[in-house]
Design a protein around this motif. Structure first.
Motif, PDB file in Angstrom:
ATOM      1  N   GLY A  64      48.721 -66.527 -35.885  1.00 11.65           N
ATOM      2  CA  GLY A  64      48.526 -67.924 -35.518  1.00 11.65           C
ATOM      3  C   GLY A  64      47.868 -68.085 -34.159  1.00 11.65           C
ATOM      4  O   GLY A  64      46.952 -68.907 -33.991  1.00 11.65           O
ATOM      5  N   VAL A  65      48.305 -67.306 -33.191  1.00 13.52           N
ATOM      6  CA  VAL A  65      47.715 -67.363 -31.851  1.00 13.52           C
ATOM      7  C   VAL A  65      46.269 -66.891 -31.892  1.00 13.52           C
ATOM      8  O   VAL A  65      45.368 -67.521 -31.321  1.00 13.52           O
ATOM      9  CB  VAL A  65      48.531 -66.507 -30.861  1.00 13.52           C
ATOM     10  CG1 VAL A  65      47.797 -66.372 -29.530  1.00 13.52           C
ATOM     11  CG2 VAL A  65      49.908 -67.116 -30.635  1.00 13.52           C
ATOM     12  N   CYS A  80      42.492 -68.696 -30.941  1.00 11.75           N
ATOM     13  CA  CYS A  80      41.566 -68.069 -29.995  1.00 11.75           C
ATOM     14  C   CYS A  80      40.210 -67.806 -30.627  1.00 11.75           C
ATOM     15  O   CYS A  80      39.161 -68.103 -30.040  1.00 11.75           O
ATOM     16  CB  CYS A  80      42.167 -66.761 -29.467  1.00 11.75           C
ATOM     17  SG  CYS A  80      43.628 -66.943 -28.420  1.00 11.75           S
ATOM     18  N   PHE A  81      40.219 -67.226 -31.831  1.00 14.10           N
ATOM     19  CA  PHE A  81      38.961 -66.907 -32.503  1.00 14.10           C
ATOM     20  C   PHE A  81      38.179 -68.163 -32.865  1.00 14.10           C
ATOM     21  O   PHE A  81      36.946 -68.177 -32.812  1.00 14.10           O
ATOM     22  CB  PHE A  81      39.224 -66.073 -33.755  1.00 14.10           C
ATOM     23  CG  PHE A  81      39.689 -64.677 -33.470  1.00 14.10           C
ATOM     24  CD1 PHE A  81      39.090 -63.908 -32.491  1.00 14.10           C
ATOM     25  CD2 PHE A  81      40.736 -64.117 -34.202  1.00 14.10           C
ATOM     26  CE1 PHE A  81      39.517 -62.605 -32.229  1.00 14.10           C
ATOM     27  CE2 PHE A  81      41.165 -62.815 -33.954  1.00 14.10           C
ATOM     28  CZ  PHE A  81      40.554 -62.058 -32.968  1.00 14.10           C
ATOM     29  N   ALA A  82      38.877 -69.214 -33.261  1.00 12.25           N
ATOM     30  CA  ALA A  82      38.205 -70.466 -33.593  1.00 12.25           C
ATOM     31  C   ALA A  82      37.553 -71.067 -32.364  1.00 12.25           C
ATOM     32  O   ALA A  82      36.456 -71.631 -32.430  1.00 12.25           O
ATOM     33  CB  ALA A  82      39.199 -71.455 -34.208  1.00 12.25           C
ATOM     34  N   ASP A  83      38.222 -70.933 -31.236  1.00 17.84           N
ATOM     35  CA  ASP A  83      37.734 -71.532 -29.991  1.00 17.84           C
ATOM     36  C   ASP A  83      36.599 -70.732 -29.365  1.00 17.84           C
ATOM     37  O   ASP A  83      35.602 -71.295 -28.907  1.00 17.84           O
ATOM     38  CB  ASP A  83      38.898 -71.651 -29.000  1.00 17.84           C
ATOM     39  CG  ASP A  83      38.495 -72.381 -27.732  1.00 17.84           C
ATOM     40  OD1 ASP A  83      37.714 -73.342 -27.821  1.00 17.84           O
ATOM     41  OD2 ASP A  83      38.968 -71.994 -26.642  1.00 17.84           O
ATOM     42  N   LYS A  84      36.731 -69.402 -29.354  1.00 16.89           N
ATOM     43  CA  LYS A  84      35.792 -68.568 -28.602  1.00 16.89           C
ATOM     44  C   LYS A  84      35.042 -67.538 -29.437  1.00 16.89           C
ATOM     45  O   LYS A  84      34.147 -66.864 -28.922  1.00 16.89           O
ATOM     46  CB  LYS A  84      36.539 -67.844 -27.479  1.00 16.89           C
ATOM     47  CG  LYS A  84      37.179 -68.770 -26.454  1.00 16.89           C
ATOM     48  CD  LYS A  84      37.853 -67.969 -25.352  1.00 16.89           C
ATOM     49  CE  LYS A  84      38.454 -68.888 -24.296  1.00 16.89           C
ATOM     50  NZ  LYS A  84      39.098 -68.107 -23.204  1.00 16.89           N
ATOM     51  N   SER A 114      39.664 -61.858 -26.100  1.00 14.63           N
ATOM     52  CA  SER A 114      40.136 -60.526 -25.716  1.00 14.63           C
ATOM     53  C   SER A 114      41.564 -60.302 -26.193  1.00 14.63           C
ATOM     54  O   SER A 114      42.326 -61.258 -26.408  1.00 14.63           O
ATOM     55  CB  SER A 114      40.081 -60.351 -24.192  1.00 14.63           C
ATOM     56  OG  SER A 114      41.021 -61.205 -23.563  1.00 14.63           O
ATOM     57  N   ILE A 115      41.920 -59.043 -26.331  1.00 18.45           N
ATOM     58  CA  ILE A 115      43.294 -58.689 -26.666  1.00 18.45           C
ATOM     59  C   ILE A 115      44.236 -59.201 -25.583  1.00 18.45           C
ATOM     60  O   ILE A 115      45.349 -59.667 -25.867  1.00 18.45           O
ATOM     61  CB  ILE A 115      43.429 -57.153 -26.815  1.00 18.45           C
ATOM     62  CG1 ILE A 115      42.854 -56.696 -28.159  1.00 18.45           C
ATOM     63  CG2 ILE A 115      44.891 -56.726 -26.705  1.00 18.45           C
ATOM     64  CD1 ILE A 115      43.701 -57.059 -29.361  1.00 18.45           C
ATOM     65  N   GLU A 116      43.778 -59.130 -24.331  1.00 18.32           N
ATOM     66  CA  GLU A 116      44.612 -59.593 -23.217  1.00 18.32           C
ATOM     67  C   GLU A 116      44.957 -61.080 -23.354  1.00 18.32           C
ATOM     68  O   GLU A 116      46.095 -61.486 -23.110  1.00 18.32           O
ATOM     69  CB  GLU A 116      43.886 -59.355 -21.887  1.00 18.32           C
ATOM     70  CG  GLU A 116      43.777 -57.903 -21.461  1.00 18.32           C
ATOM     71  CD  GLU A 116      42.655 -57.140 -22.155  1.00 18.32           C
ATOM     72  OE1 GLU A 116      42.552 -55.925 -21.941  1.00 18.32           O
ATOM     73  OE2 GLU A 116      41.888 -57.780 -22.919  1.00 18.32           O
ATOM     74  N   GLU A 117      43.961 -61.887 -23.768  1.00 20.40           N
ATOM     75  CA  GLU A 117      44.209 -63.321 -23.919  1.00 20.40           C
ATOM     76  C   GLU A 117      45.195 -63.596 -25.051  1.00 20.40           C
ATOM     77  O   GLU A 117      46.114 -64.430 -24.908  1.00 20.40           O
ATOM     78  CB  GLU A 117      42.902 -64.054 -24.194  1.00 20.40           C
ATOM     79  CG  GLU A 117      43.070 -65.554 -24.374  1.00 20.40           C
ATOM     80  CD  GLU A 117      41.764 -66.271 -24.656  1.00 20.40           C
ATOM     81  OE1 GLU A 117      41.810 -67.510 -24.788  1.00 20.40           O
ATOM     82  OE2 GLU A 117      40.723 -65.599 -24.742  1.00 20.40           O
ATOM     83  N   ILE A 118      45.014 -62.918 -26.165  1.00 17.66           N
ATOM     84  CA  ILE A 118      45.928 -63.109 -27.298  1.00 17.66           C
ATOM     85  C   ILE A 118      47.341 -62.703 -26.900  1.00 17.66           C
ATOM     86  O   ILE A 118      48.316 -63.414 -27.186  1.00 17.66           O
ATOM     87  CB  ILE A 118      45.453 -62.297 -28.514  1.00 17.66           C
ATOM     88  CG1 ILE A 118      44.089 -62.800 -28.996  1.00 17.66           C
ATOM     89  CG2 ILE A 118      46.479 -62.383 -29.651  1.00 17.66           C
ATOM     90  CD1 ILE A 118      43.463 -61.938 -30.066  1.00 17.66           C
ATOM     91  N   ALA A 119      47.465 -61.572 -26.232  1.00 19.55           N
ATOM     92  CA  ALA A 119      48.786 -61.091 -25.810  1.00 19.55           C
ATOM     93  C   ALA A 119      49.437 -62.063 -24.841  1.00 19.55           C
ATOM     94  O   ALA A 119      50.639 -62.351 -24.940  1.00 19.55           O
ATOM     95  CB  ALA A 119      48.651 -59.713 -25.168  1.00 19.55           C
ATOM     96  N   ALA A 120      48.647 -62.602 -23.910  1.00 24.33           N
ATOM     97  CA  ALA A 120      49.191 -63.541 -22.931  1.00 24.33           C
ATOM     98  C   ALA A 120      49.679 -64.817 -23.597  1.00 24.33           C
ATOM     99  O   ALA A 120      50.755 -65.334 -23.280  1.00 24.33           O
ATOM    100  CB  ALA A 120      48.136 -63.854 -21.874  1.00 24.33           C
ATOM    101  N   ARG A 121      48.889 -65.341 -24.530  1.00 29.95           N
ATOM    102  CA  ARG A 121      49.284 -66.576 -25.223  1.00 29.95           C
ATOM    103  C   ARG A 121      50.523 -66.359 -26.088  1.00 29.95           C
ATOM    104  O   ARG A 121      51.359 -67.255 -26.233  1.00 29.95           O
ATOM    105  CB  ARG A 121      48.135 -67.087 -26.092  1.00 29.95           C
ATOM    106  CG  ARG A 121      46.972 -67.667 -25.327  1.00 29.95           C
ATOM    107  CD  ARG A 121      46.128 -68.535 -26.255  1.00 29.95           C
ATOM    108  NE  ARG A 121      44.880 -68.951 -25.664  1.00 29.95           N
ATOM    109  CZ  ARG A 121      44.049 -69.827 -26.222  1.00 29.95           C
ATOM    110  NH1 ARG A 121      44.352 -70.353 -27.404  1.00 29.95           N
ATOM    111  NH2 ARG A 121      42.920 -70.164 -25.643  1.00 29.95           N
TER     112      ARG A 121
END
Length: 212
Positions: free
Chosen positions: A22-23, A27-31, A37-44
């Motif tokens: 879901g997260v 992210c993929f839809a937006d960017k 990045s994996i870092e962004e997904i992990a942070a969210r």
């Protein structure tokens, strides 16, 4: 234990997997794939990067799962629409068009991902959907053409044209939401059914989709 003194229930593996999907979907839809990045997904998701690698093997694996889910969701809706028993040719056209626009309306992020998949990672999610629909449309058109004495060799071309007309307009509608869904469907079916020479200036849909 959280700052409020309460314990947070640990997610099961299945729950964590769904959360990450879901997260990542947002992210993929937006960017897009490259911009995420994996870092962004992990942070969210509030997890460490190794958790994502454990579930999906990396960003490519996670992206593939997200795309596959969206493709299956849309493809199921379209298959139900164009295999509706008892529906006439015009009604099948309406149902297929409504099914696509219903998906775009309810899952705009998913549709953005599917469209991007045509160019990112060499994917072909939307192309695969269109090919499946085209084959099914051919199956619907051939007996109708033969029953009216028409040459069925033109069916593949007509199925391609109809499917492309609806799909590309759906993509356009995603960026032009000021048009009501039924209005877009009505214009599309009017054009496909009557042609430019015989456009009906008082054209209305014959009904709404039958729930699956």
């Amino acid at each position: 234990m959280s700052e409020t003194g309460t314990y947070r229930r640990r997610m099961t593996a299945a729950e964590r997997r769904d959360q990450l999907i879901g997260v990542a979907r947002m992210c993929f839809a937006d960017k897009g794939f490259d911009g995420t990045s994996i870092e962004e997904i992990a942070a969210r998701a509030e997890v460490s990067k190794p958790v994502i690698y454990e579930h999906f093997g990396g960003k490519e694996g996670l992206y593939a799962v997200v795309v596959d889910r969206e493709v299956n969701t849309l493809l199921h809706s379209l298959r139900v629409a164009i295999t509706n028993p008892g529906a006439g040719s015009r009604r099948l056209l309406e149902l297929a068009t409504l099914a696509l626009l219903d998906y775009i309306e309810s899952c705009p992020e998913g549709f953005q991902i599917i469209m991007r998949d045509s160019s990112e990672l060499g994917g072909s999610g939307f192309a695969s959907i269109l090919n499946d629909v085209i084959v099914r449309v051919e199956g619907v058109l051939i007996p109708r053409f033969e029953a009216r004495g028409f040459d069925s060799k033109s069916v593949p071309l007509i199925a391609q044209a109809l499917t492309g007309l609806i799909a590309m307009t759906g993509q356009w509608w995603l960026d032009n939401p000021e048009y009501e869904k039924e209005e877009v469907v009505s214009y599309l079916v009017n054009l496909a059914w009557n042609g430019m020479h015989n456009l009906d200036m008082d054209f209305h849909l014959s009904g709404r989709p039958i729930a699956s």
